[in-house]
Design an enzyme around this catalytic site. Sequence first.
Site, mmCIF file in Angstrom:
data_model
loop_
_atom_site.group_PDB
_atom_site.id
_atom_site.type_symbol
_atom_site.label_atom_id
_atom_site.label_comp_id
_atom_site.label_asym_id
_atom_site.label_seq_id
_atom_site.Cartn_x
_atom_site.Cartn_y
_atom_site.Cartn_z
ATOM 1 N N GLY A 133 -5.591 -0.102 -4.992
ATOM 2 C CA GLY A 133 -6.372 -1.222 -5.497
ATOM 3 C C GLY A 133 -6.447 -1.258 -7.011
ATOM 4 O O GLY A 133 -6.313 -2.319 -7.629
ATOM 5 N N ARG A 134 -6.657 -0.099 -7.617
ATOM 6 C CA ARG A 134 -6.743 -0.057 -9.084
ATOM 7 C C ARG A 134 -5.382 -0.347 -9.725
ATOM 8 O O ARG A 134 -5.302 -1.019 -10.755
ATOM 9 C CB ARG A 134 -7.278 1.300 -9.540
ATOM 10 C CG ARG A 134 -8.798 1.419 -9.420
ATOM 11 C CD ARG A 134 -9.245 2.850 -9.254
ATOM 12 N NE ARG A 134 -8.927 3.347 -7.919
ATOM 13 C CZ ARG A 134 -9.078 4.610 -7.536
ATOM 14 N NH1 ARG A 134 -9.522 5.500 -8.392
ATOM 15 N NH2 ARG A 134 -8.784 4.976 -6.317
ATOM 16 N N ILE A 135 -4.303 0.142 -9.100
ATOM 17 C CA ILE A 135 -2.968 -0.189 -9.613
ATOM 18 C C ILE A 135 -2.711 -1.677 -9.457
ATOM 19 O O ILE A 135 -2.143 -2.321 -10.350
ATOM 20 C CB ILE A 135 -1.892 0.638 -8.890
ATOM 21 C CG1 ILE A 135 -2.076 2.130 -9.186
ATOM 22 C CG2 ILE A 135 -0.496 0.186 -9.316
ATOM 23 C CD1 ILE A 135 -1.142 3.033 -8.401
ATOM 24 N N HIS A 172 0.827 -1.213 0.000
ATOM 25 C CA HIS A 172 0.000 0.000 0.000
ATOM 26 C C HIS A 172 0.868 1.274 0.000
ATOM 27 O O HIS A 172 0.798 2.094 0.912
ATOM 28 C CB HIS A 172 -0.915 0.009 1.240
ATOM 29 C CG HIS A 172 -2.360 0.174 0.915
ATOM 30 N ND1 HIS A 172 -3.105 -0.795 0.289
ATOM 31 C CD2 HIS A 172 -3.216 1.214 1.127
ATOM 32 C CE1 HIS A 172 -4.353 -0.391 0.149
ATOM 33 N NE2 HIS A 172 -4.448 0.829 0.629
ATOM 34 N N ASP A 178 -3.950 6.682 -2.036
ATOM 35 C CA ASP A 178 -5.135 6.340 -2.820
ATOM 36 C C ASP A 178 -4.685 5.689 -4.119
ATOM 37 O O ASP A 178 -3.577 5.921 -4.604
ATOM 38 C CB ASP A 178 -5.952 7.606 -3.110
ATOM 39 C CG ASP A 178 -7.321 7.298 -3.698
ATOM 40 O OD1 ASP A 178 -7.810 6.177 -3.493
ATOM 41 O OD2 ASP A 178 -7.896 8.180 -4.362
ATOM 42 N N GLY A 179 -5.556 4.856 -4.684
ATOM 43 C CA GLY A 179 -5.280 4.250 -5.977
ATOM 44 C C GLY A 179 -4.592 2.908 -5.924
ATOM 45 O O GLY A 179 -4.373 2.284 -6.964
#
Length: 503
Positions: free
Chosen positions: A337-339, A330, A334-335
């Site tokens: 999960g999409r990455i 992590h 933000d982002g």
Amino acid sequence: MAGQAGTEKEYFAIGQAWLRQRFDIAVPPSAMESFCSPGSRRTVHDGDRCTEFYPARYWPGETAFDHLKFSLKHEPLDLRIIVATLHRLPPAELCAWVRTAPTSKYSRQIWFLYEYFTGTRLDLPDIKVGTYVPALDPQRHITGKRLNSPRHRVQNNLLGNRDLAIIVRRTARLESLMAVDIAGAVRELARDYDPDLVTRAVNFLYTKETRSSFAIEGERPTAQRAARFTAILREAAAFDPTDKAQLIWLQGQIVDPRYAATDWRDFQNFVGETTTDFAERIHYICPRPEDVSRLMLGWQKLAYSLLFLEHEIDPVIAAAVISFAFVFIHPFEDGNGRIHRFLIHNTLATHDITPKGLIFPVSAAILRQKHDYDRVLERFSAPLFGVIDWSLKGGEMRVHHDTGPLYRYFDATAQAEFLYDRVIDTIANDFRQELGFLAVFDKATAAMREIVDMPDRRLHLFFKLCMQNAGVLSKAKRADFPELTDAEVAALEKAIADARGET
């Protein structure tokens, strides 16, 4: 738990379970644990966990070296336990033990693992003769590229490096999934359809993947953000995730510009939700900020190896290791999960599993099994709550001890099994269904135009409404086409049925 097993009617932990107890190693239990017990040799499965019971004659002995040797001989390794044990071994005692059998397979493996993971060179001479032995048993583990260590005459086949090393066990389920010829299935499927039809299907699948990836996060992106993400997906094969600058650029493309990162995160992060009474329900405790740089360095080295140096590793396994390791670290606010899901496509495309210009909408298959996806993420995250000392005050989390090894060495078997299942599912369903739908659409609309020369917009709407209602126009929607006679409606419905192969 000390004492000779079998002298009393009780169970004795052996191998890695013994080491975890003996050294009070604060890590979750291994996926497979071993015990000496009364009775015969047996295996007990309880959900995702496996317990191996051995007769008393298997009791290894009283020392850590005895149980390390048992682990190497009988168990898939839990690197959290193995590395923590190695750090606790007095170098002089380890040297003395190795000298008792310096050419033994297990002596050399333990010696190699000690020097590799602790960075401490033991006062032992190099081994000059003998065949090389693998660091990990390839019958029990998915292994990495073999690199000889001449000093120990050991092949370093770890899946990763000292900064990030991951275990994937060769379970019966994973072996059966790996036996599926994914690339062959896609090639065969594409050969059955006109290339123009395949191109049209792929255009839709890119959009479907974008929508599904955002939907997993509970988001509905703006048209501009969705278009940017789709464009990035189309260039997945050209993307180099081992380049830090490219990863940071990618994060900036898929999040609100106000939350674009300029570096790895430098604050403690967590994944949670606010309850109705405004309390925080924590789902995942992320690595401490001071650990992120080293973890990402290890991740970059691991990803580079699996993407560009490994030629034998299964591409879906590589995609699981790269993508899930990233989301567990992590590195951004933000982002992540999409990455994480983009990296699946990046890996499959780099390994040529996804034919040029095609995409498997894996996120759509994941979305269909969202509960299982959450569960496989929790397989990693939930056990951490029992071993991490943390506090939350004013919305800010603090972790009060070193947790780096929990994220640096972990078992990704469940994640690999899940991803493999989803990749197979998306080929069998999303890819095939879209090709089949377009084939029916083309055949039906061509026949429908011979009946009524309708404008495309009206023709497509009629087809859509019929497909949504088992091939016929519902009574409620009949009024939407006042210009058509009942005979024409019946003929149009028959054209659709013929295209679907129903008559």
